[in-house]
Structures are given as structure tokens and as C-alpha cells.
Design an enzyme around this catalytic site. Structure first.
Site, PDB file in Angstrom:
ATOM      1  N   SER A  18      49.432  29.082  38.927  1.00  0.00           N
ATOM      2  CA  SER A  18      50.253  30.068  38.387  1.00  0.00           C
ATOM      3  C   SER A  18      50.076  30.686  37.240  1.00  0.00           C
ATOM      4  O   SER A  18      48.945  30.440  36.522  1.00  0.00           O
ATOM      5  CB  SER A  18      51.604  29.031  37.909  1.00  0.00           C
ATOM      6  OG  SER A  18      52.308  28.632  39.015  1.00  0.00           O
ATOM      7  N   ASP A  69      54.314  32.940  39.360  1.00  0.00           N
ATOM      8  CA  ASP A  69      53.750  34.077  38.631  1.00  0.00           C
ATOM      9  C   ASP A  69      54.962  34.857  38.231  1.00  0.00           C
ATOM     10  O   ASP A  69      55.800  35.822  38.796  1.00  0.00           O
ATOM     11  CB  ASP A  69      53.022  35.284  39.634  1.00  0.00           C
ATOM     12  CG  ASP A  69      51.806  34.558  40.218  1.00  0.00           C
ATOM     13  OD1 ASP A  69      51.447  33.488  39.680  1.00  0.00           O
ATOM     14  OD2 ASP A  69      51.197  35.010  41.233  1.00  0.00           O
ATOM     15  N   SER A 103      51.995  29.651  43.663  1.00  0.00           N
ATOM     16  CA  SER A 103      51.679  30.300  42.294  1.00  0.00           C
ATOM     17  C   SER A 103      52.995  30.725  41.770  1.00  0.00           C
ATOM     18  O   SER A 103      53.867  31.522  42.434  1.00  0.00           O
ATOM     19  CB  SER A 103      50.718  31.588  42.267  1.00  0.00           C
ATOM     20  OG  SER A 103      50.221  31.560  40.994  1.00  0.00           O
TER      21      SER A 103
END
Lengths: 383, 383, 383, 383
Positions: A259, A299, A297
Site C-alpha cells: 500500500s 493507495d 494495495s
């Protein structure tokens, strides 16, 4: 015996600054950085980092910590900032976002830690606020803190829950202006990017607009990406560096597991809906690194402006200034540039690390990076 | 000496069910409820509530707790559900929503507590997961729990941080099907609505669609609203009941300070984007109570479907069934109706409470409510 | 021979105002309206309506038109307003929303028409702008107009595409302050609500906040809802009026097919992210009418503030004032109240109509409405 | 005399395909394209383009057109697809998005044109639907078409409104499978990117996932970007090509004025919330070109899946298959790659153009591009 090595900011940064940062290695970046090339180039912003490094008697290893950003330093207690957030891929946590979206304001620090410690950190921000002895100017205690995370369970004994309230309180109490330690520090201690050791990175850009000089800066806690996708300054670095991958007990085929949290700060005046626009651009900096923001991830990006300190006073009718939309483009570009450089800085600063369960992560080899930049005509250093 | 009275589910519900619920008092509602008129009418859903009532030696009072909803009961450990959320007014916290939005799935329980305990509860959900001994079927440990809150600081010593991990674990371990205790229980223990004592409420609706029988149900943790705005079954109850306001050390002029979390569950098959549509309708039920969703209110809703247990298996290619958009209207209507009744149920079930700092809240007087329903031609009971 | 009856604003409104509006009939509403109880109570706002009523030689009937709202009257050409929108159920069209969301500003009129004429109206707004001879102060021609619609195909020959650019231009040229015609006029000409004839309605509320007097107003083009769900002032009117349904060639079982566009205007200063909050409250007014926002309904809302005329000048650095979030609640409540009254006004003003294909719609019978208000203790007129 | 040169698809594509595309020039791209390296590699997708090139007697020049994508070719009339959209920077129009968001389905074609013709195109899609003689399987006429735009007013007499319904109808009637013309054709006729002549471009990627072979493809109408920001395959092409800028009567300092519409198609099965994830990745492909998505740019993306033809039948209970989130990464990567290549294809295919008002735009010089690729070690052709 319990042995905790805690690198507080001053120490960590003095050590870190002896090391070259990405542009000193010869990585070319567009735009002009501020004096520190750090989020603390935005006046008033302070950063506190507490790093937890411990080899436990049971063989497990603690490799984690807390990174805290106070938009107005000590004055954050009483003076909110305009803010906004954006999730490019929401496989992560950032608490407090419902109110950030609704109110357009960020009422305390932004704190970064590991995935399994978001809760203890969140409540500790509240208890720290209570310990300050009085509510904010509106009569409120902060109660919806912004705490975000990336997952350090490859190197850190994440299910040991080693972050405690006192670590959060210390990061709040000791946050300072000045240089910011990068790499394996604070919340970034156990993080990995593109299968290299990674962590905290920061960068800034000067923007001159209609006679005013402003700063746009990024701080990242970076923990995303596969090796092959790595691009630095447009150079396909990843495919050339297929060895040296992190030894973390899982296959690259498992896909992106990490991440990246990106914090964008500016002293230019923007309204909340404009800060949301700026937050979205952080993802374009990430894209330049080769990421396609994988499913695993988280983000998640947050942007705030330290301008308009009077705009969120406790009064019925308020005033704010703001850069017009027609003049926002240089700030978008600066956001993309600062994000890209902050990520590379995080990779360049990190050192090899031995983690828990026999896992380890190697740092990006500086010599090979330089060699690749030269091969692709992108080396900006003295040859 | 520390004295904790913890009413676990079985006890609390058996007591509570002796009391009349809203429709038994004569409040008219549209639609047909399920057998329990509760969220547990949705097959597999279990609810666990831990209520913390304690008069501390320092004079402060604990009036708080935890309410946990497991979409698939024990199977929640391994089998996610499709889900979605909506924030009508985001002055509140619901953790885990970035991933819920992104993935369209809810991977563990939904837990409700007080504002200052969201963090401890969140991490405790993770540690409970770890204690179960193995990750979920995908090899993951849950790490992004859904925890939401409303603020009980008027009656509860909220800055004492009295919710502990073991309370969360107990609510998870002891969650059951069957009747659900309402009023001042679980996360709703210290809550206040429309300046009357309030808390947890639930209701359900049957929906027959194209030969199938489904349930749509709501569970609310209700803590919102000013007295004057209160409407019950369309009757302007609030303006007639201006006395008996909660004695909570602040003026109604301060505006809505509370919040409402609404959990919508259904066994009808819907895709995530459809559940988001359903979540939005919860706000229309709230609107019927007279709320205009004040600035200080965290009005946050989550909806999930227990259908399609196979749809989130660990396989590359999955299958799901779903009710077509053209047939979704009865589910929208059921959501509005169940939400409205769940809120009235929370108010009807709650009893007068003495809280911390000398604060107190009176319950909605049943006799006056009946009288007003009669005056406005809306009494549905035996006259 | 082609025979077009076009009722322009002046005529239509003088006729309409002879008729009682909802509160004059005795429907009780909360809050205090402005002098006109109309969107034109917001200073500077002008409204132009062109109504197309024609019985064609081929037996088809034209029952449609255009309703145009200019936030700053003639000055709209050069001076944008802050604005925002919200879609409660997006089965409808509102063009221009991507830029409204992005920029937080509304750069021209808001125009309402039928579903199949959105395109011609949109381009006609651009061509009208071009006809004014010069671009706006930034050097731009408007090019992303806001045009919204509801579907009048039950009563109107919608596939005849009878709205032409000149109708749009006339609505823009002739827009005025003063009373606003309601019912079967302008874009609302062929609309139906709760299976009664409906159309355009408007209402306003005064808000006094910290020594300032403001207006919050709504204008609706209302075309949604089933009979049974109709609630007026909390009274379950629909179930008592099951006869008199619109004869429109389809069954109520088909579900809600209509839509409602709600335009909220205020002279109170708000920033774009706050106007989005206000836009969301329009749906709470709709909820009070008994709607659960059916799948077939395009329930789309837009809000703008005429304050801060200087805030969107062509300058690099701008200033805006705004009411603080802590003082926004009265504006939320006023939005809910004005929306509810505007819808009832649209129903009360509309008259029986014969439409195309032998379809017809009856108006809400005033006498029966009064009778029901009395029966449920909600009649506010002189008895 | 009026002279309209209309290049229909067959002709345009046969001409265009004689020219090299970007990868044939030696631009390196990651991933494996489908047989046509075009959106029509997705089975069933047809594309129709009508190009309007005319030098008017009044000296103005027409340089515009229409590009139409039918997700299921002729079957699009009766069979919707799952779809979603994302606005990275909403200075543009895409009609129909409220329903696309709400329903998760796209019910007709996606049509691209110039900014001032969105309206006529939108209504023409409806009238074409009506001309087909019967409503869709649900009994509905399409009424909320998806029409998007970029602004060709530099080269095209945009205020002449030269797109007419018959152009739209022709693009719908003549849409075919097979190669897709690129560059100055269809809706892209008058477009400019990075101050080079631009227009329509397309590319595709094969994705093999768990034994299935899928296609992910992009079609862009590209009209964004400043010269300096241009990056191709990571090479800083823009700063090396500062001459040859478009002569368009305004300064680069004015910032990005253009826009890019990106259409992503796939035959892999995804649910609507997953297609929204995919749509977001289009912006990451754009970021690789050097864009930071300027304020003046309408960067709006739409994604659809042609799988699940049965999933939107007119039945109460439906079934859909979908790739699990855990297996979505290759589709994200393919989206980024196909978008990047489609943009470069649009630039490579376009030729120098003389436009209205004496404006002109030069094409990207192929020889200089090759030279730069070589200088930076990125040339993939035969040297």
C-alpha cells in the site's frame, strides 16, 4: 530482557541526512524543491517519528512505528486546516475520512502506522487531546482522528500489536520542523516497495504563482509494488534488477500486497473541493513509478492547506482566500513531481533489514541505479 | 471497588422482550415484519451485545458497550458478504469503508460502540481473528474491520475509555440468532435521540418478489435529533412533548450533536452497487422521523446481503445471482420502513437513565405517545 | 395547421397566482417563507418558462416545455456561482455535473425540460451564449451547460422532439424575478406525481443566522411517485385517494417511472462542499412525501449560492465568505421544508390534463385533501 | 458550394492502416496486444466513425465528426452491458453517467464528438433508437445516452454546430468490427495533444487468467496536454521538441485546454463496482504520458464488459459471473498499458492539419521520435 531501540526524530534525521537522497545520487526530477525538499518546507508543519526496533526473546522481531504530521505544529490543537482525501485503491484504512469529506477540514494530526495498530493509535490521539487539558476552541475534543496504515507484517511481528499509546503521544509531543528522517523510520520502519526495502520519503516543490511563492510537498509511507513494474525517472529499472528480491515468504505472483499512503501539504490557499483535486494527482505521481495500483494495495491520499488559519475559527461567518481554478495547474504538477520524488527518496534512504520469521528485504542498490540511469541517458549527476 | 454490571445478550433480551415494542404500543407502520421483527430475521445473522454499566468510585459513570453483528454468524470467519455504505452526514466514524467501497465486500463483523472506543474495538476485532488460529480461506487475516460509533459522552464517562478488548471478544463469541435486546444496551447503552433516552433498535420487513420470500432488516444505534423535530408515524410528536428533555448540560440550541448508525441486512441477492442504493434509502427512513441530518450528526449507513455465499470464495472466476434493478423497489421501500420502525423501537425500549456528571435522560413517555397518536388519528392499537 | 399555444411567464404566473397554493388550502408547513414563497425570493434569481401545448393534426399532443433558472439573472453571463449536486437515484440526466463537481461552480443557467429534449436544450444554451456576442470574463464561452429532465412521455408526444432552440432562447431572454408560475408550465407541463397531475412547484424559507437574514428556496420539476405512498404533512393521503389515478396506459405495479429534479438556491454564503451537503437534504424533503426514490426515478438535486459574486472573478487569488459548518443546521432544515412545500405546491397548482395517446391525468382534488387534513388533525386553515 | 468530405469507416481505416502505428515505429510497450491491437479485439464491439472535413465559403473550416462504439454491435439495441465511469478531471461532458453509476449498466452506444455537439448527438441517439421501431426488451426506449466530448474549437468551426443527427445515425448504422481508423478521424478529427495533431487512437492487451484468454482494450479521443510534459515510453520527448507547436492562437502558458475521453472495453466478466476500479486505471496510463490532468482538461473514462450477456435480461432474478478481485491485477495493468499505447497511436496516426481561423497543427515527427527513442535507449525497432 526487553530491548527497545527507539530512534526519535532528531537522531534519526541527523543520521539519515548524512546519506545521499535520490537527486544527490543523480536521479533527474522536474521542478524546483524547497530548502529541505521535505514536507516541513510548508511553514508550520511538524513531523514526529517513533521507530520501534526490537528482537524479542521469542524470536520475533519488532519493525514498526509511528509517523505523525501536525499541519500547524502545536497550533494544530486549536486550528483546523482545510483538507480532502482520495482513495485510488481502497485496500487500506484511513480513519476520519467521513468527516474530512463532509466538513472539508482536518482537525488534528495525520498519523501513519502499521495495519494492525490503527485502532490503538486512533484512540491514543484522542487521549492525547484529552491530556492537553481543554477542548478546542469550539468546545470540542477531537474525536475523529485521521490515522492511516500500510502493512508491515512481512518484516514486523504485526500480530504482536507492539505500538502503544505512549509511542503515539511521544510522536505528537516531539514533532518538530526541520529535516525529516526517511527510509526505515516511524510508521515506515518495516515497509517494502517494489520488493526493495522502503518506508518514509518526502519531497517538496516551489510554485510561484502570480507573485506569490508557495510550497507543495509530499510525505509517503510507501509499501507497494512489484519489482518488474518499477520505473525511476522513466527508466525501466525493475526488469533490470530481478535479483535481490525481498525474502518474505511469498511469491511475487501473489500480486501487490502493499500500500502507499501519500500526504500532500501546501501553504497555498485552496478550498476543500480543490484539495480533493490535488489529492487525486498524487496517484499520477505513483503511476510514474510504474504502479497500476494493485488490488491488494491501499493507495490512499490526503491533502491539506495550511493557509487560511482564520477560516475555521469559531465564528458564524468566515472568510477564506483561494487560488482560482484557472491557476491551479502548477500545483497539480508540483503534486505529481513531489510524490514521485518522495517515493524514490524512501527507496534510496532505506537500508537492508532483517525482519521477523527469517524474512529480510534488501535496499535498492545505489550503484546499479546509477548505472541504469546512465545507460538510459537519464543520469543527472556528475559523471 | 470496581463493579461492572454486564448484561449479556440472553439476559438483556429476555428482559427487554417483556416490554412492548412500538407497534405493540399502537404506532402504525407500513409493511409486514418478519417473525422477530429484527435483524436476526435474516437467516444466519447473529448479534452480540455487551453492556457496561458501572458507577465509579470517582463519581463518574460508565454507560456504554458494544453491539456486534455477524452477517453469517460463525461462518463470517471464512465467508464474506457483498456490502456497501453511504454517509448522509459524515460527522462520525465507520472504519473499513475504503475497502468496502473498493471490493464491494464486507469481510467480518460490523461492530458499534462509542466514539472514543472505535480504536480499541477495531484492533480487538483483528486480535480476535488472530486468536481463531488461522487466516481466512484466502490466507488473509482480517485487517480492515468495520467499526462505527455514536457519541455517548453526555451520559457515559467517554474519556475514561472503558471499553476493552475482552468486551469485544465476548460480543463476538456470544453473538446469537433470536430476539435482539433494544434500548439502552450494547453500543447503544448511553445514547439519546430527540432528547429522549435511546439506543439500539431493530425491525424487519418481508418482501415477496417473483415467488421468493426475502427479509430486509435494520438495526440502528440511534443518538441523533432535537426534540422539536421528532415525528412518529407522521405525527408531530416533538412539539407536543417539550418538557422532559434530557438534562445533559447543554442547550438544544447547540444543534444536533448525536449520530445514527444504520445497518441494513437482507437475504435477497444484490450486487455491491445495488447495496449502495439500498444504503442510501436508510436516510429516507431517518427523514420520516423529522431529522434533517444536522451538522453534528454522523449519519452513516451500511447494507449487506447474506445471499451468494459462494460468490466470494477463493476462486478466480465467481458467480453471483441478483435481483434485477427493475425489481428492486420493494426492497427500497422495506429499507425505509424497517429503518423508521427500528428507530421508534429504540426510543420505545429505552428507560430513564442517570448518567455521568449528573446528566440524565428521560425515556419517551409511552402514555403520551399513545395519546398523541390518538389525537392525530394514527393510533393502530385497540382503543 | 400548426397551432402552438405558448404561455410565457407573465401570463402564466398571473393566472396561476389567482389559485390557492398549498398553505392557502390549509396544508401545515414548518418554517417561515419569504415574500413570494418562491425561488425568486433569492435576490437576483430569475426564472423563465416556455410552455408548449399543441394538439397535432396526427392526433398526438404536445405537452412539454422549458423552465430556466438564472442564478444571477442577466449577470449570470459573466458571474458564476458556487454550486454542487447530488443524485439520490440517478435514473435521469443532468448534464454538466462533472464540471460542477470538479470546479465547484455553476457557470450558466439551470434548465429543465423533458427527457428526450435535453440535447437540443443543452446545445441551445451554448448557442445562446454565443449569440450574446462575447465570451465570459475569462475569455471562455460556456460549454458545459446544466440541463436536467423528467419524462413526460405519458402525456406528451415525447418522440416528436417538440422543444426547439428558440424555446430555450426565449426562456433565457424572458426570465424575470417575481412570482413563478406553478403546475403544468414550462418543463413541468406534462409531468405527473403520485399519479396526480403535477409539474413545477416552488417555495422558500427565511433563515436568520447570527444577525443576517437569508433565504433558502426550492424549485422542483416533479414527476415521481405512486399513489399509495403519498404523504402530505405526515397524513397518509395516498391510500385514501386510490381512485382518480392517472390514465396513462400502464399499471402502478410497474413501479415509479418518473423523476424529480430539485433546484435549491440560497443567498447565504456557502462553499461548494457545503452546497453538496445542502443538496443531499433535498432528498429528505422528498422522503417526507412518502417516496422511497424508486428505481425508475431520476431524483437529482442541485444547489447554488448567489453570495460571493466576487469569488469567481478572473483573478489568481480569490476571496469567499461562508457560513461555518457549526451554523449550517438551519439551512439544512430550510432545505427540507422548502422542498416538501415546493412539491405540494406543484401538485396543488396543476389542473386536469388530456394528453397524447388518450392518456390523461387528474389533479389532486383540493376538497378531499382538506378533508383528509382535517380528519388527521393537520388542517391549518380556518375551519 | 458546400463540400463535405465524409470518410466513413471502411475507407478511413484502409488508408490509415497503410501507415505505421506506434509500435511499428519502434516505440516499446509492455504487454501483448490482441490481433488488431484495437478495441475491436473485444468480440462484438463495433466502431463507426463519421469525419466532417469542409472548407466553408465564409472562410471557416469544419474539422469534426463522430466516433461511435457499440458494445455488442447490433445486439446493443437489446442487450446492455455492465459499465462504470470515472472522472479524473471533470472539465468535460459525459452524459448518461448518473444512470450508469446507479444501475451499473450501459444501455446503448458510447458516442464521442466535439463539445458543442454533445446535445444534438445525444438526442440523435434517442431518435435513432426510436427509428429502430421498437423499444428494448424491457419495453423501454433508451433515453439516457452516453455522449462525451473534447473541444476542437482550435481547428474546427465549433460554433457552427456542424454535426447533425444524420451523422450520428450513419455512425451507428455503419459501425463495424475490424480495424479502427486512428488520428484525425471521427470525433477526433480536430483534436490536438501535447500541441501536436492528435485524435482517435486505440490499442488492446491479451490477459490470460486461470486458463481463460481475455482482451482489455482502450479507445481514446485525445486532445490534452502541453508540449513540455510529453513523455513517450518514459522518454522526455516533449522538452526536445519545443518547435513545431500548434499554431492555434493562444499561448501554452494558458495551460491545458484540452481533454481526453478514454473508453475501456473488455470481454472479461466484471461487476459494475469492479469496472469502476478499471476505469480509474485509465488515468494511470494517461499519467505515464506526462500529464498531470490540468484544470482545463476533461479527463473522463468509461469502462464496460461484454461478458454476461444474460445478466441484464428482463427477468426478476439474474446471474452474473465475474473475475475475483484477487485476480484483477492483470486487468489493471492491461488497462494502463492499452491506454498509454492508444494515446501514442493517436499521435502517430495524425497528420498535419490546416484548421479554421488560420490555425494549424503539426503532426508528431516520426523521425525525431525514433531519434529520441534511440538516444534514450528505448528504441524497440530494427536499428
Amino acid at each position: 530482557m526487553r530491548f527497545i531501540v527507539t530512534l526519535i526524530l532528531g537522531l534519526a534525521s541527523s543520521v539519515a541526512l548524512a546519506d545521499p537522497r535520490a537527486r544527490e545520487l543523480g536521479v533527474p526530477f522536474d521542478g524546483t524543491p524547497g530548502p529541505l525538499n521535505a514536507i516541513t518546507d510548508v511553514g508550520g508543519v511538524t513531523v514526529g517519528q517513533v521507530t520501534l526496533l526490537e528482537d524479542l526473546a521469542n524470536g520475533k522481531k519488532v519493525r514498526t512505528g509511528v509517523t505523525t504530521i501536525l499541519p500547524r505544529g502545536k497550533a494544530t490543537l486549536d486550528s483546523p486546516v482545510f483538507g480532502a482525501w482520495f482513495s485510488l485503491n481502497g485496500n487500506g484504512e484511513m480513519t476520519g475520512t467521513a468527516w474530512l469529506d463532509e466538513a472539508g477540514q482536518l482537525e488534528g494530526p495525520v498519523v501513519l502506522t502499521n495495519t494492525h495498530s490503527v485502532g490503538v493509535v486512533r484512540d491514543a490521539v484522542i487521549s492525547w487531546r484529552v491530556k492537553q487539558g481543554k477542548p478546542d476552541a469550539s468546545g470540542y475534543w477531537w474525536s475523529l482522528p485521521i490515522v492511516a496504515e500500510t502493512w508491515d507484517g512481512d518484516l514486523n511481528d504485526i500480530n504482536g500489536f507492539h505500538v502503544h499509546p505512549e509511542h503515539v503521544w511521544r510522536s505528537l509531543d516531539e514533532a518538530t520542523t526541520g529535516p525529516v528522517a526517511e527510509g526505515s523510520v516511524g510508521g515506515g520502519t518495516g515497509m517494502i516497495c517494489h520488493e526493495f526495502k522502503c518506508g518514509i520519503g518526502t519531497a517538496s516543490r516551489k510554485v510561484s504563482e502570480s507573485g506569490h511563492d508557495y510550497i507543495v510537498a509530499a510525505l509517503v509511507q510507501a509499501n507497494y509494488g512489484l519489482r518488474d513494474s518499477l520505473r525511476i525517472a522513466g527508466v525501466p529499472v525493475g526488469p533490470h534488477l530481478r535479483g535481490d528480491t525481498a525474502s518474505i515468504g511469498r511469491k511475487p505472483e501473489a500480486g501487490e500486497m502493499g500500500s502507499i499512503i501519500i500526504v500532500i501539504a501546501t501553504d497555498a490557499p485552496f478550498l476543500p473541493h480543490q484539495l480533493k483535486r490535488i489529492a487525486r494527482r498524487a496517484g499520477m505521481g505513483l503511476a510514474r513509478m510504474g504502479s497500476s495500483s494493485g488490488n491488494g494495495s491501499g493507495d490512499i491520499f490526503i491533502a491539506f492547506s495550511t493557509a487560511n488559519p482564520q477560516a475555521l475559527e469559531v465564528k458564524p461567518l468566515l472568510q477564506a482566500s483561494f487560488v482560482s481554478n484557472e491557476h491551479i495547474d502548477p500545483f497539480f504538477t508540483a503534486t505529481v513531481q513531489a510524490t514521485e520524488e518522495a517515493i524514490v527518496n524512501a527507496m534510496v534512504a532505506a537500508k537492508d533489514m532483517q525482519g521477523t520469521e527469517g524474512h529480510s528485504a534488501r535496499a535498492l542498490p545505489h550503484d546499479k541505479l546509477i548505472e541504469l540511469l546512465k545507460r538510459y541517458g537519464r543520469y543527472s549527476g556528475k559523471s
